[in-house]
Design an enzyme around this catalytic site. Structure first.
Site, PDB file in Angstrom:
ATOM      1  N   LYS A 122       3.978   9.221   8.700  1.00  0.00           N
ATOM      2  CA  LYS A 122       3.709   8.615  10.175  1.00  0.00           C
ATOM      3  C   LYS A 122       4.688   9.050  11.393  1.00  0.00           C
ATOM      4  O   LYS A 122       4.455   9.893  11.851  1.00  0.00           O
ATOM      5  CB  LYS A 122       3.611   7.049   9.974  1.00  0.00           C
ATOM      6  CG  LYS A 122       2.569   6.562   9.125  1.00  0.00           C
ATOM      7  CD  LYS A 122       1.971   5.318   9.057  1.00  0.00           C
ATOM      8  CE  LYS A 122       0.646   5.050   8.449  1.00  0.00           C
ATOM      9  NZ  LYS A 122       0.691   4.196   7.194  1.00  0.00           N
ATOM     10  N   TYR A 175       0.882  -1.259   0.068  1.00  0.00           N
ATOM     11  CA  TYR A 175       0.094  -0.001   0.085  1.00  0.00           C
ATOM     12  C   TYR A 175       0.724   1.348  -0.043  1.00  0.00           C
ATOM     13  O   TYR A 175       1.830   1.379   0.647  1.00  0.00           O
ATOM     14  CB  TYR A 175      -0.874  -0.022   1.285  1.00  0.00           C
ATOM     15  CG  TYR A 175      -1.840   1.169   1.367  1.00  0.00           C
ATOM     16  CD1 TYR A 175      -2.872   1.565   0.727  1.00  0.00           C
ATOM     17  CD2 TYR A 175      -1.753   2.128   2.364  1.00  0.00           C
ATOM     18  CE1 TYR A 175      -3.784   2.526   0.607  1.00  0.00           C
ATOM     19  CE2 TYR A 175      -2.547   3.148   2.524  1.00  0.00           C
ATOM     20  CZ  TYR A 175      -3.499   3.516   1.676  1.00  0.00           C
ATOM     21  OH  TYR A 175      -4.464   4.368   1.579  1.00  0.00           O
ATOM     22  N   ASP A 233       8.983   2.862  -0.103  1.00  0.00           N
ATOM     23  CA  ASP A 233       7.978   3.429   0.636  1.00  0.00           C
ATOM     24  C   ASP A 233       8.234   3.115   2.255  1.00  0.00           C
ATOM     25  O   ASP A 233       8.012   2.048   2.550  1.00  0.00           O
ATOM     26  CB  ASP A 233       6.757   3.111   0.036  1.00  0.00           C
ATOM     27  CG  ASP A 233       5.415   3.660   1.156  1.00  0.00           C
ATOM     28  OD1 ASP A 233       5.896   4.339   1.946  1.00  0.00           O
ATOM     29  OD2 ASP A 233       4.381   3.406   0.748  1.00  0.00           O
TER      30      ASP A 233
HETATM   31  C1  LIG Z   1      -0.180   4.736   5.739  1.00  0.00           C
HETATM   32  C2  LIG Z   1       0.704   4.359   4.463  1.00  0.00           C
HETATM   33  C3  LIG Z   1       0.632   5.444   3.504  1.00  0.00           C
HETATM   34  C4  LIG Z   1      -0.241   6.464   3.360  1.00  0.00           C
HETATM   35  O1  LIG Z   1      -0.222   7.259   4.118  1.00  0.00           O
HETATM   36  P1  LIG Z   1      -1.088   8.263   4.622  1.00  0.00           P
HETATM   37  O2  LIG Z   1      -0.695   9.354   5.600  1.00  0.00           O
HETATM   38  O3  LIG Z   1      -2.402   7.573   5.185  1.00  0.00           O
HETATM   39  O4  LIG Z   1      -1.811   9.012   3.207  1.00  0.00           O
HETATM   40  C5  LIG Z   1       1.629   5.122   2.372  1.00  0.00           C
HETATM   41  N1  LIG Z   1       2.360   4.019   2.313  1.00  0.00           N
HETATM   42  C6  LIG Z   1       2.565   3.357   3.346  1.00  0.00           C
HETATM   43  C7  LIG Z   1       3.699   1.978   3.368  1.00  0.00           C
HETATM   44  C8  LIG Z   1       1.844   3.240   4.699  1.00  0.00           C
HETATM   45  O5  LIG Z   1       1.874   2.353   5.518  1.00  0.00           O
END
Ligand SMILES: *Cc1c(COP(=O)(O)O)cnc(C)c1O
Length: 431
Positions: free
Chosen positions: A268, A145, A240
């Site tokens: 995060k 994701y 990511d």
């Molecule tokens: C949470 C997450 C995102 C998206 O971040 P948001 O602040 O929710 O838009 C992207 N990549 C990874 C791996 C994530 O866990």
């Protein structure tokens, strides 16, 4: 079962004004059923719901709360900042300090652009990769994701996996066609994607430790092979690190695993619980961004002082000695306990863990990719989840999310959780 009448009432009320009653899908407990807890407050390892129940919390705001909730030093920094203003539409010293700190911890991060979410970081990373290479296509992995932008919402994990919506309505087929999907931990599937689209791939995007199909660690040599393949084909490697950044070590997990990303996405933890995201990388890519270069990207609240202050304070606390040793020890304790619980209950399944990220899969003997994750017994997981809630333990309401251990969890909290999981597993087995 503790009372949940206030949460249930709020859930009913919310349905009338908020789509599905929540502002992010996984919060609705759709994968496990029932009314979600409406949270009143949180402190340290604990969450308190609207009915006054206390839970040991392993959702941790889906990762940001690595210090535990409402850490007093972070709360103080935010309050102080609030008294000095919370947004100016002008640059601040704090943004420079946070960019410098990230740059000092993430080797490839000569430049850092702050945004307001991980989703935005993904959008910007893709746009940069496409601009830098002049190519349109990307390769992502099934179950990874990267936020909810159109190009990246293809075979995504997280909520999409829980709700069995591999793609979203509203994403044009022409755009989705530019996203190719490979299998995590399967380098041949990446080769196949490159062969299918020669000279057209701008980037491969990957979670260095997959954490949105449940936790799935990269197998030995997988990430370096992905990096080599991307570079061989003239494509960029986007790591990511929205979850893994500053969670597994002070910096980028990919770099610790010997991989040199071309672009890193963060989020995060670097916002200390406030909305944030970042794209980082070498000047030759990041300086393509406006106002320096031709790639447009902007944000009214980007780098907002409350997020930046909270992030700076959080990172400074994480820099103290012993942080990652403590998280590793707590993770190992939880892993050992949950593995024993599975064994003692004769329950099929496995525990995947990297540092303080962990998933107990119910069913499969091993999980190395999204297909194997989907082999989990989600009905049993739902029973297990509710049995844990009944024992005042809050874990993500989906088989396909990570449990997040924080610095606020004591060994006692973890041992209580293991004991509760043991009983909950037994209960879940009864159907
Ligand atoms: C949470 C997450 C995102 C998206 O971040 P948001 O602040 O929710 O838009 C992207 N990549 C990874 C791996 C994530 O866990």
């Amino acid at each position: 079962m503790a009372a949940n009448t206030k949460s249930t009432d709020l859930f009913t009320r919310a349905q009338k004004v908020i789509p599905g009653a929540v502002n992010s899908p996984v919060r609705a407990w759709k994968g496990v059923g029932g009314a979600p807890l409406f949270v009143e407050s949180a402190r340290g390892p604990y969450l308190f719901d609207a009915d006054g129940n206390r839970f040991i919390d392993f959702v941790a705001s889906y990762g940001p709360a690595i210090l535990g909730h409402a850490h007093p030093e972070v709360a103080k920094a935010i309050a102080e900042q609030a008294n000095s203003g919370f947004g100016f539409g002008a640059p601040t010293r704090l943004e420079v300090e946070l960019a410098e700190l990230i740059s000092s911890a993430v080797r490839c991060a000569e430049r850092v652009r702050l945004v307001s979410s991980g989703t935005e970081a993904g959008m910007t990373a893709l746009r940069l990769a496409r601009a830098a290479t002049g190519r349109p296509a990307i390769i992502k992995f099934d179950g990874c994701y990267h936020g909810h932008s159109d190009s990246l919402l293809v075979r995504a994990g997280s909520g999409g996996m829980t709700l069995a919506v591999p793609d979203s309505a509203g994403v044009p087929a022409e755009l989705a066609a530019l996203t190719m999907v490979a299998t995590y931990n399967d380098i041949e599937s990446v080769e196949d994607c490159f062969k299918a689209n020669p000279g057209r791939v701008a980037a491969v995007i990957v979670e260095p430790v997959a954490a949105n199909m449940g936790v799935v660690p990269p197998s030995q040599g997988f990430l370096p092979a992905v990096a080599d393949l991307a570079h061989h084909h003239g494509a960029l490697l986007i790591c990511d690190e929205v979850i893994t950044g500053f969670r597994l070590n002070f910096g980028a997990a990919s770099e610790r695993m010997g991989v040199q990303p071309d672009l890193v996405m963060l989020g995060k933890i670097i916002g200390g619980g406030m909305p944030v995201g970042a794209v980082a990388g070498p000047a030759r890519y990041l300086d393509l961004l406006a106002p320096k270069g031709p790639v447009y990207q902007a944000g009214t609240l980007s780098g907002n002082p409350l997020s930046v202050r909270a992030g700076l304070e959080t990172l400074k606390i994480l820099q103290r000695p012993g942080t990652y040793e403590r998280l590793e020890a707590a993770g190992a304790r939880m892993e050992a306990g949950l593995s024993s619980a599975l064994a003692n209950c004769d329950a099929p399944g496995c525990v995947n863990r990297v540092g303080s990220l962990l998933t107990m899969f119910l069913g499969p003997a091993q999980v190395r990719n999204a297909e194997e994750a989907r082999g989990s017994d989600t009905a049993k997981f739902a029973r297990f989840f509710h049995a844990l809630i009944d024992r005042n333990i809050n874990v993500p309401p989906s088989q396909f999310e990570a449990m997040f251990i924080s610095l606020a969890h004591s060994d006692d909290d973890i041992d209580l959780t293991i004991a509760a999981a043991h009983d909950a597993l037994k209960q879940a087995a009864r159907g």
